[in-house]
Write a protein that holds these residues in place. Structure first.
Motif, PDB file in Angstrom:
ATOM      1  N   ILE A   1     -33.980  -0.286  19.075  1.00  0.00           N
ATOM      2  CA  ILE A   1     -33.468  -1.431  19.830  1.00  0.00           C
ATOM      3  C   ILE A   1     -32.384  -0.772  20.798  1.00  0.00           C
ATOM      4  CG2 ILE A   1     -32.069  -3.205  19.446  1.00  0.00           C
ATOM      5  CD1 ILE A   1     -33.242  -3.551  16.757  1.00  0.00           C
ATOM      6  N   ARG A   2     -31.780   0.133  20.539  1.00  0.00           N
ATOM      7  CA  ARG A   2     -30.817   1.126  21.484  1.00  0.00           C
ATOM      8  C   ARG A   2     -31.786   1.472  22.616  1.00  0.00           C
ATOM      9  NH1 ARG A   2     -28.441   3.497  18.011  1.00  0.00           N
ATOM     10  NH2 ARG A   2     -26.764   2.090  17.706  1.00  0.00           N
ATOM     11  N   ALA A   3     -32.966   1.971  22.498  1.00  0.00           N
ATOM     12  CA  ALA A   3     -33.663   2.637  23.563  1.00  0.00           C
ATOM     13  C   ALA A   3     -34.299   1.336  24.448  1.00  0.00           C
ATOM     14  CB  ALA A   3     -34.704   3.375  22.930  1.00  0.00           C
ATOM     15  N   ILE A   4     -34.486   0.145  23.765  1.00  0.00           N
ATOM     16  CA  ILE A   4     -35.049  -0.827  24.590  1.00  0.00           C
ATOM     17  C   ILE A   4     -33.830  -1.476  25.524  1.00  0.00           C
ATOM     18  CG2 ILE A   4     -35.919  -3.281  24.501  1.00  0.00           C
ATOM     19  CD1 ILE A   4     -37.566  -2.291  21.853  1.00  0.00           C
ATOM     20  N   ILE A   5     -32.733  -1.679  24.767  1.00  0.00           N
ATOM     21  CA  ILE A   5     -31.523  -2.034  25.662  1.00  0.00           C
ATOM     22  C   ILE A   5     -30.989  -1.123  26.734  1.00  0.00           C
ATOM     23  CG2 ILE A   5     -28.919  -2.232  25.501  1.00  0.00           C
ATOM     24  CD1 ILE A   5     -29.400  -3.339  22.465  1.00  0.00           C
ATOM     25  N   ALA A   6     -31.293   0.155  26.506  1.00  0.00           N
ATOM     26  CA  ALA A   6     -31.129   1.286  27.792  1.00  0.00           C
ATOM     27  C   ALA A   6     -31.945   0.885  28.818  1.00  0.00           C
ATOM     28  CB  ALA A   6     -30.988   2.722  26.855  1.00  0.00           C
TER      29      ALA A   6
END
Length: 905
Positions: free
Chosen positions: A892-897
């Motif tokens: 999820i953090r990578a998708i947000i970034a």
């Protein structure tokens, strides 16, 4: 088991060694739901994606429900008589070493105990080994060399108390998610906590790491001998602890000094600067826990790796203290319980040693055994080699699938097929191993079994039955005891309940112990059925003479094992289990061995993925768990992909001298150059050519006998596919006429990926055969010039199946297409939309699943991020994603970034 009202049963998860408590609720109509047990000290209510989906895996589809002999249904008496008489005859004609048991960390301790007692005490051979040999034997060997016993010193609480956690060859985020979440939660409270990840891959666990050391495969011995040398040079030793509680430090330090920092850098593939930063951090942080798992154990130098790590903790006195110690995290739910009962071929029950005459005499007297085994038996790899060459003529496999999970799996399958007599006890009728059995014995599964398991922190918990045993299925301990009785050992195997077996096991642990052996649960040696039923999780040791017991007027164990009890740690003040009660430093040196060659220039690393377990006999039943990753794959670095002319989503052939597999390609910078990664879960039941362990060698660690599954020399090449396809179908396909295929459960049916090297296919006939629906109404679109074919078949308003074919990997949304199996398609417009492969505006496509727990897709997370949810917690509030097991939080953090980068552009 009659159900007349809703009830909730406390039990334990059957997956990894974390040993999470589970509350299984059975409704009045028989429906089962699960949640984490908030009172269990391993997980405090947390569950991972696999544990959360347990209720989806308890159906009877594919279950083995009655005994079979040569494929013919029979009764228990005939089957058990045949097993007993054949084993007895084989022993009489060829000796006890002509028979063998291969057992499993999926067994409960009571099952394990009875099997071990029969083989080692009454057959008189130690040819019983376990699939736990594949996951933690090097830790056992390293513990025994250093401590004189197979003792895990610390507790899970230490992970929350540490100021530095070093994760070595351990992808906690995916393989032990609840421990990962405990660390993440502790770090939120104490931001000063540091985490170092040592792994060739930048796994999802790297999301929590302050430092990732992308170490070369098998570089761990060099790394930790270099650390020991650094500690010595920088006066970061606990001389008092070394002098009082250890021996052999000088020899170990001298061996470690053979490599200077430059030499360590060369051996590990790491920069001298990053080595120095890690070494300095370790040296200056007193409260350090080193967590290690399969990346350490599954190696030809696994035991040396374990001892190199332990040496550093002994040298700094960081062992057995709150927030400090070496910590082996086991892979299976009862790997520790198997170790306790002597499930390994080189051990006796209750952590006693088979090569120790005094231990053999003690166990022989306790069991009143007629023929105690006199020497170690064959370890797993050696056992199947003995099956292959005819030394073992009768083999009993319990609760495991070696045709898929053993190294050089093709040779193992050939050995089993050629064995004169093979018995398999299992819950499924058609695993890749069961299909070769002469006798198939139906065992009870999770939810039907009753007994105990031990987790990685030495905590014993109850697994309780909340479902009736289906058909004629029986517990493994009962099956084994019945065979033992028929072999003439009825008096020694007169157990009628698992409580009686547990009491005997506990009594043996305390028998003539007096504190000289680490494993002692003698306090439970007289436990009765009522107390066993009430048993709450407890850590060993709990000897009968413990102060807690002495305060109990009636010695009631259930009052002792309270979750309020302080965690038990070993060795803070020495008291090791060697003759002089001192720990042993083990001199180890890094090996310069390489197994790659011009023909096989890449190193294959094997392992697990987030949502599947072992060979998918359980997780493969859950639609939810196949949404994240639904087919076998190989990770490759972009530089290597370009060199080998392979693109993302291609099909690749990965080969070793022993075999080859076909897998989907994932090009990613998370992979180290020169290395590949592929998961070990896929079998002939789920893929055409996905049995990864047909590639792995039978090379083992010389001390532990554990196979080197993390370092396999391979080559990779593109499989030239003329067509790619994707399909969803209500029925599981009987056959799939493709070079490459993989099937997975989805809601309402099955999803299929496939590829062919030819394109001269009648696609309408292919589709109707795939769907198993010759009479269905078919809608089709064909663009033969472009190689595009789309076919949908309907039975009334229900979709029977949809097929999409293209010359390149099919771009249709998998989740959306699978969802159509559950929808009603009354109008032609809806049906044409399926043929077109596009969702309408009223039904947005969620995209590839990221959060399995709440079925949240990448498109939903991207949209939420665009709407202002710019943290993982904000996504959790909006969509629930990442709020249960947390395994997807790094994704999820990578998708947000990525979304923020796109917005900035």
């Amino acid at each position: 088991m009659e159900i007349d009202e809703a009830r909730e049963v406390r039990t334990t998860c059957p997956y990894c060694g974390v040993g999470c408590g589970v509350l299984a609720k059975v409704a009045a109509d028989g429906q089962v739901s699960v949640r984490g047990d908030p009172d269990h000290p391993a997980n405090f209510g947390r569950l991972c994606s696999k544990g959360s989906a347990l209720a989806e895996t308890i159906d009877l589809d594919g279950r083995l429900l009655y005994p079979q002999v040569h494929g013919r249904r029979t009764g228990w008496d005939e089957a058990l008589d045949l097993v007993a008489s054949t084993f007895s005859r084989t022993i009489a004609e060829h000796g006890p070493d002509a028979v063998a048991f291969y057992v499993s960390g999926q067994l409960l301790t009571e099952d394990y105990y009875v099997a071990n007692k029969l083989m080692k005490g009454f057959v008189g051979s130690a040819n019983i080994d376990t699939n736990s040999r594949l996951c933690m034997a090097s830790s056992v060997a390293g513990h025994r060399r250093a401590f004189g016993s197979d003792t895990v010193p610390g507790t899970y609480e230490d992970l929350e108390l540490a100021d530095l956690i070093v994760l070595v060859g351990s992808n906690l985020a995916w393989c032990h998610p609840v421990l990962y979440q405990r660390i993440a939660a502790a770090r939120e409270k104490r931001p000063g906590m540091k985490v170092v990840l040592i792994d060739p891959r930048c796994t999802m666990t790297a999301d929590i790491a302050d430092m990732h050391l992308a170490i070369a495969p098998d570089g761990d011995v060099a790394l930790f001998t270099g650390l020991l040398d650094w500690l010595g040079q920088h006066n970061a030793l606990d001389r008092t602890y070394i002098t009082a509680h250890t021996t052999g430090f000088g020899q170990a330090l001298f061996a470690a000094s053979k490599l200077d920092l430059a030499g360590v850098a060369a051996a590990t593939g790491l920069d001298e600067d990053e080595l120095a930063r890690f070494y300095s951090l370790f040296a200056e942080t007193a409260k350090t826990v080193t967590v290690y798992s399969q990346g350490v154990n599954q190696s030809s130098s696994g035991t040396d790796k374990v001892n190199a790590i332990i040496n550093c903790h002994l040298a700094t006195g960081r062992i057995g203290r709150p927030g400090a110690g070496p910590f082996s995290v086991t892979g299976q739910p009862n790997a520790m319980g198997g170790r306790e009962v002597g499930g390994l071929a080189n051990m006796l029950a209750a952590h006693m040693e088979i090569d120790n005459p005094a231990h053999r005499d003690r166990v022989e007297r306790f069991w009143n055994a007629p023929a105690i085994a006199q020497r170690s038996g064959l370890k797993a790899v050696d056992m199947f080699e003995a099956v292959a060459d005819g030394r073992i003529k009768a083999l009993w496999i319990m609760a495991t699938n070696p045709v898929d999970s053993m190294p050089d799996a093709g040779a193992v399958e050939a050995a089993i097929k050629a064995c004169p007599f093979v018995v398999v006890s299992d819950v499924l009728e058609s695993t890749d191993t069961v299909r070769h059995a002469h006798v198939r014995l139906p065992a009870t599964a999770w939810g039907e079994k009753d007994g105990t398991v031990t987790n990685s922190e030495r905590r014993i918990s109850r697994q309780r039955a909340f479902l009736a045993a289906p058909g004629e299925a029986r517990p493994d301990w009962w099956i084994t005891a019945e065979v033992a009785r028929r072999m003439g050992f009825a008096e020694a195997f007169a157990h009628e309940t698992p409580a009686q077996i547990f009491a005997e096991h506990a009594a043996l642990s305390g028998f003539e112990n007096d504190g000289v052996r680490d494993f002692d649960i003698g306090a439970y040696g007289e436990i009765d059925a009522e107390a066993y039923e009430r048993l709450t999780p407890f850590q060993w040791p709990t000897p009968s003479s413990s102060p807690e017991m002495e305060t109990q007027a009636e010695h009631q164990p259930e009052t002792v094992n309270s979750t309020e009890r302080q965690p038990i740690r070993f060795f803070a003040d020495g008291a090791f289990y060697t003759p002089d009660r001192k720990a042993r430093f083990i001199p180890v040196q890094a090996s310069a061995e390489t197994r790659i060659s011009p023909d096989f220039p890449l190193v294959l690393n094997t392992g697990r993925i987030r949502d599947h377990w072992h060979t998918m006999t359980r997780t493969g039943k859950s639609p939810r768990l196949s949404q994240h990753i639904a087919e076998p794959f190989v990770e490759i670095h972009p530089v290597d992909a370009q060199r080998h002319r392979i693109g993302d989503a291609d099909i690749a052939r990965v080969s070793s001298p022993r075999g080859e597999v076909l897998v989907r390609v994932l090009v990613t910078t998370r992979q180290r150059q020169g290395s590949l990664f592929a998961p070990m879960h896929w079998t002939d039941q789920f893929a055409a050519r996905g049995r990864l362990d047909t590639l792995t060698a039978s090379l083992t660690d010389p001390v532990s006998g554990q196979p080197a599954l993390k370092y396999v020399a391979v080559r990779i090449e593109k499989f030239t596919a003329r067509v790619f396809g994707f399909a969803v179908t209500r029925k599981r396909p009987a056959t799939i006429a493709a070079d490459y295929w993989a099937v997975a459960r989805c809601r309402g049916g099955w999803r299929v990926e496939f590829a062919l090297a030819r394109d001269d296919v009648d696609w309408t006939a292919f589709a109707t055969s795939l769907f198993g629906a010759v009479d269905a109404e078919v809608l089709a679109y064909h663009d033969r010039d472009a190689g595009q074919h789309r076919i949908a078949a309907f039975d009334g308003a229900q979709l029977v199946g949809a097929l999409y074919v293209a010359p390149d990997p099919v771009a249709v949304s998998r989740g959306w297409a699978a969802q159509q199996l559950e929808e009603i398609h009354a109008s032609q417009r809806q049906r044409f939309r399926i043929v077109a492969g596009r969702a309408g505006t009223e039904q947005p496509d969620a995209g590839a699943t990221v959060c399995s727990c709440f079925n949240v897709g990448v498109n939903q997370i991207t949209a939420a991020a665009a709407a202002g949810c710019i943290t993982v917690d904000a996504i959790g509030v909006a969509l629930k994603a990442g709020t249960n097991c947390g395994s997807c939080r790094s994704e999820i953090r990578a998708i947000i970034a990525a979304s923020r980068v796109q917005a900035a552009e």
